[in-house]
Design an enzyme around this catalytic site. Structure first.
Site, short mmCIF file in Angstrom:
data_model
loop_
_atom_site.label_atom_id
_atom_site.label_comp_id
_atom_site.label_asym_id
_atom_site.label_seq_id
_atom_site.Cartn_x
_atom_site.Cartn_y
_atom_site.Cartn_z
N PHE A 214 65.37 -80.34 47.04
CA PHE A 214 64.53 -80.87 48.11
C PHE A 214 65.09 -82.17 48.68
CE2 PHE A 214 61.62 -78.54 45.17
CZ PHE A 214 61.28 -77.51 46.03
N LEU A 215 66.41 -82.34 48.57
CA LEU A 215 67.04 -83.58 49.04
C LEU A 215 67.03 -83.69 50.54
CD1 LEU A 215 70.45 -83.36 47.22
CD2 LEU A 215 68.33 -84.38 46.46
N CYS B 103 69.17 -77.43 57.91
CA CYS B 103 68.23 -76.62 57.13
C CYS B 103 67.03 -76.07 57.89
CB CYS B 103 67.74 -77.44 55.95
SG CYS B 103 69.10 -77.96 54.92
C1 UGA Z 1 65.26 -81.29 54.91
C2 UGA Z 1 64.07 -81.44 53.97
O1 UGA Z 1 63.34 -82.63 54.32
C3 UGA Z 1 64.53 -81.54 52.52
O2 UGA Z 1 63.40 -81.61 51.65
C4 UGA Z 1 65.36 -80.30 52.18
O3 UGA Z 1 65.85 -80.35 50.85
C5 UGA Z 1 66.54 -80.20 53.14
O4 UGA Z 1 66.04 -80.14 54.50
C6 UGA Z 1 67.31 -78.95 52.83
O5 UGA Z 1 66.73 -77.86 52.84
O6 UGA Z 1 68.49 -79.08 52.44
P1 UGA Z 1 67.11 -82.94 55.93
O7 UGA Z 1 67.30 -81.86 56.92
O8 UGA Z 1 68.27 -83.49 55.22
O9 UGA Z 1 66.07 -82.47 54.79
O10 UGA Z 1 66.43 -84.21 56.64
P2 UGA Z 1 64.93 -84.58 57.08
O11 UGA Z 1 64.67 -85.97 56.70
O12 UGA Z 1 63.97 -83.57 56.63
O13 UGA Z 1 65.04 -84.54 58.66
C7 UGA Z 1 65.24 -83.34 59.39
C8 UGA Z 1 65.05 -83.61 60.87
O14 UGA Z 1 63.67 -83.82 61.15
C9 UGA Z 1 65.78 -84.85 61.39
O15 UGA Z 1 66.37 -84.52 62.64
C10 UGA Z 1 64.69 -85.87 61.57
O16 UGA Z 1 64.97 -86.81 62.59
C11 UGA Z 1 63.51 -84.98 61.95
N1 UGA Z 1 62.21 -85.60 61.65
C12 UGA Z 1 61.84 -85.85 60.38
C13 UGA Z 1 61.33 -85.88 62.68
O17 UGA Z 1 61.64 -85.63 63.87
N2 UGA Z 1 60.11 -86.41 62.40
C14 UGA Z 1 59.73 -86.68 61.11
O18 UGA Z 1 58.60 -87.17 60.92
C15 UGA Z 1 60.62 -86.40 60.09
#
Ligand code: UGA
Length: 445
Positions: free
Chosen positions: A159-160, A272
């Site tokens: 879940f990283l 992801c």
């Molecule tokens: C995501 C999940 O959060 C992890 O738990 C999971 O392990 C991972 O996918 C995976 O399956 O490998 P990640 O894609 O690295 O992690 O990053 P996030 O922090 O989730 O951000 C994803 C996207 O959503 C980014 O573009 C971020 O800017 C956007 N985001 C995130 C938003 O637009 N609003 C938010 O409130 C949060």
């Protein structure tokens, strides 16, 4: 001391390698890419992720991290073998299992040659049913051994988040273990107990299919929260006085909703969310389950990227020769990852409309160059990027961008128009001094 193998040294594999070695676990890192293994042996990391390089370099020095291409060495030296190879999307949105299959085949052949019990743990995100029906079967076939008797099998999702991988690994909310049988689950639980000691997070032990589903349901839910808040953001923009950040805060105070993943903006990117949503939508279709909720999550996210361009078009009826400064290219801060980054669609949309595009990102410029070549202008700093521009768009919320003041934009831009795609500035302050658009901000009353 535990000896484990990590098979597949991509981002997940290396993050786990770094973390485990920091907890005095010896890690044999396996990858088929000889060049990458050569680089890792010299302490050169293939990507940027805070803290990982330092830990791996120190683990190389003290012998806790051994990168190799040899599956034989991995299986001989370790008790637990984690599979962390990629499962990229195919053109139809299903996942490509070729890397999983070939890693498991190689593993199975070497498993045939050892006598001790080994535990195989799948961490790669795979469609429910894959761990047992594909991984388990290939292992039995290629090793000639019996699952449950000679080797164990678990699915253990990760879940990283990129950019905060180490922190997420040090303090995870939970560990999910999907075990083939009691013994497999116990071996993995004992390992994590050793790794985390008294600080072990809650551990959910279940069967393999539930664990596989938990991974997809987690990502789908998080992506849904983002598309949900972006829908309200768009509504807020039509209502003077409305601010999506306050709405998010208000709903987030309800513990049933919680405040996280409710940041409105240009939408989600990364390797992801879209990939996992597409894969699970396909599975729903195969099983005759309605997937319209999940399809909407993707559709809303796609529209959100176009929405940024629509905002710019409010100011310029024709974007030809309008200079747009793009601040931030990576899909989120603290990474150079550009996979499914909103910046790519936004820049493409601007170039299609013949705008002149200038870009700046603290770490992702080289990767961006590989996609766009000379079609955009690469800038050496954020100030250089906004210099002479007609409009500046915040696409990634790198912390250095937060230091820019209204005066910086006023002094440097030809026309000071700011589209705050990540809501990093104070709308009241900025809108008094220049033309400011914030995602989900309806303007002052
Ligand atoms: C995501 C999940 O959060 C992890 O738990 C999971 O392990 C991972 O996918 C995976 O399956 O490998 P990640 O894609 O690295 O992690 O990053 P996030 O922090 O989730 O951000 C994803 C996207 O959503 C980014 O573009 C971020 O800017 C956007 N985001 C995130 C938003 O637009 N609003 C938010 O409130 C949060």
């Amino acid at each position: 001391m535990y000896n484990v193998s990590i098979i597949g040294l991509g981002w997940v594999g290396l993050a786990y390698s770094a973390f485990f070695t920091s907890r005095k676990v010896r890690v044999i890192g396996v990858d088929v890419d000889e060049r990458k293994i050569g680089m890792l042996k010299r302490g050169v990391m293939p990507f940027y992720e805070p803290g990982i390089s330092e830990l791996l370099r120190s683990a190389l020095r003290n012998g806790l991290f051994s990168p190799t291409i040899s599956y034989k060495e991995a299986i001989r030296l370790s008790d637990i073998l984690f599979i962390t190879v990629g499962t990229p999307s195919l053109a139809d949105g299903r996942i490509d299992l070729k890397y999983v299959s070939s890693a498991v085949e190689s593993l199975g052949k070497c498993l045939a040659e050892v006598n001790e019990y080994k535990l195989i743990v799948v961490k790669s995100t795979v469609i429910p049913g894959t761990t047992l029906n594909l991984v388990g079967r290939i292992l039995e076939k290629t090793s000639g051994k019996t699952l449950g008797k000679h080797f164990g099998l678990c699915f253990n999702p990760e879940f990283l988040k990129e950019g905060t991988a180490l922190r997420d690994l040090e303090k995870p909310d939970r560990i999910v273990i999907g075990a083939y049988d009691k013994k497999s689950g116990e071996v993995l639980r004992k390992f994590y107990k050793e790794v985390y000691g008294d600080e072990i997070p809650p551990v959910l032990c279940t069967n393999i299919v539930n664990a596989e589903l938990i991974k997809y349901a987690s990502n789908a839910f998080l992506a849904m929260k983002i598309s949900f808040i972006n829908t309200f953001a768009n509504l807020c923009e039509k209502l003077p006085g409305a601010d999506v950040n306050t709405v998010a805060k208000g709903i987030g105070l309800d513990s049933r909703i919680n405040p996280r993943f409710l940041r409105a903006g240009v939408g989600f990117g990364g390797s992801c969310f879209r990939k996992d949503l597409m894969a699970i939508i396909n599975l729903c279709k195969d099983k005759g389950v309605d997937s319209s909720l999940l399809e909407s999550v993707i559709k809303i996210n796609d529209l959100q990227r176009r929405h940024v361009i629509e905002i710019i078009e409010k100011e310029f009826s024709n974007l030809k020769n309008v200079t747009v400064a793009i601040l931030g290219l990576s899909f989120k801060p603290n990474t150079d990852d550009l996979r499914d980054a909103p910046s790519i669609d936004i820049v493409r949309g601007l170039l299609d409309r013949r705008a002149v595009v200038k870009v700046y990102d603290p770490v992702a410029m080289e990767k961006f160059k590989k996609i766009f070549g000379e079609k955009v202008k690469y800038c050496s700093s954020m100030l250089d990027c906004i210099k002479g521009a007609d409009c500046a768009v915040i696409v990634t919320e790198w912390s250095e961008f937060k230091n820019l003041t209204p005066d910086d934009f006023l002094k440097n831009m030809r026309r000071p128009i700011v589209v705050d795609g990540r809501r990093i500035y104070d709308p009241e302050l900025f809108s008094k001094k220049l033309k400011y658009y914030g995602i989900g901000w309806g303007g002052s009353i």
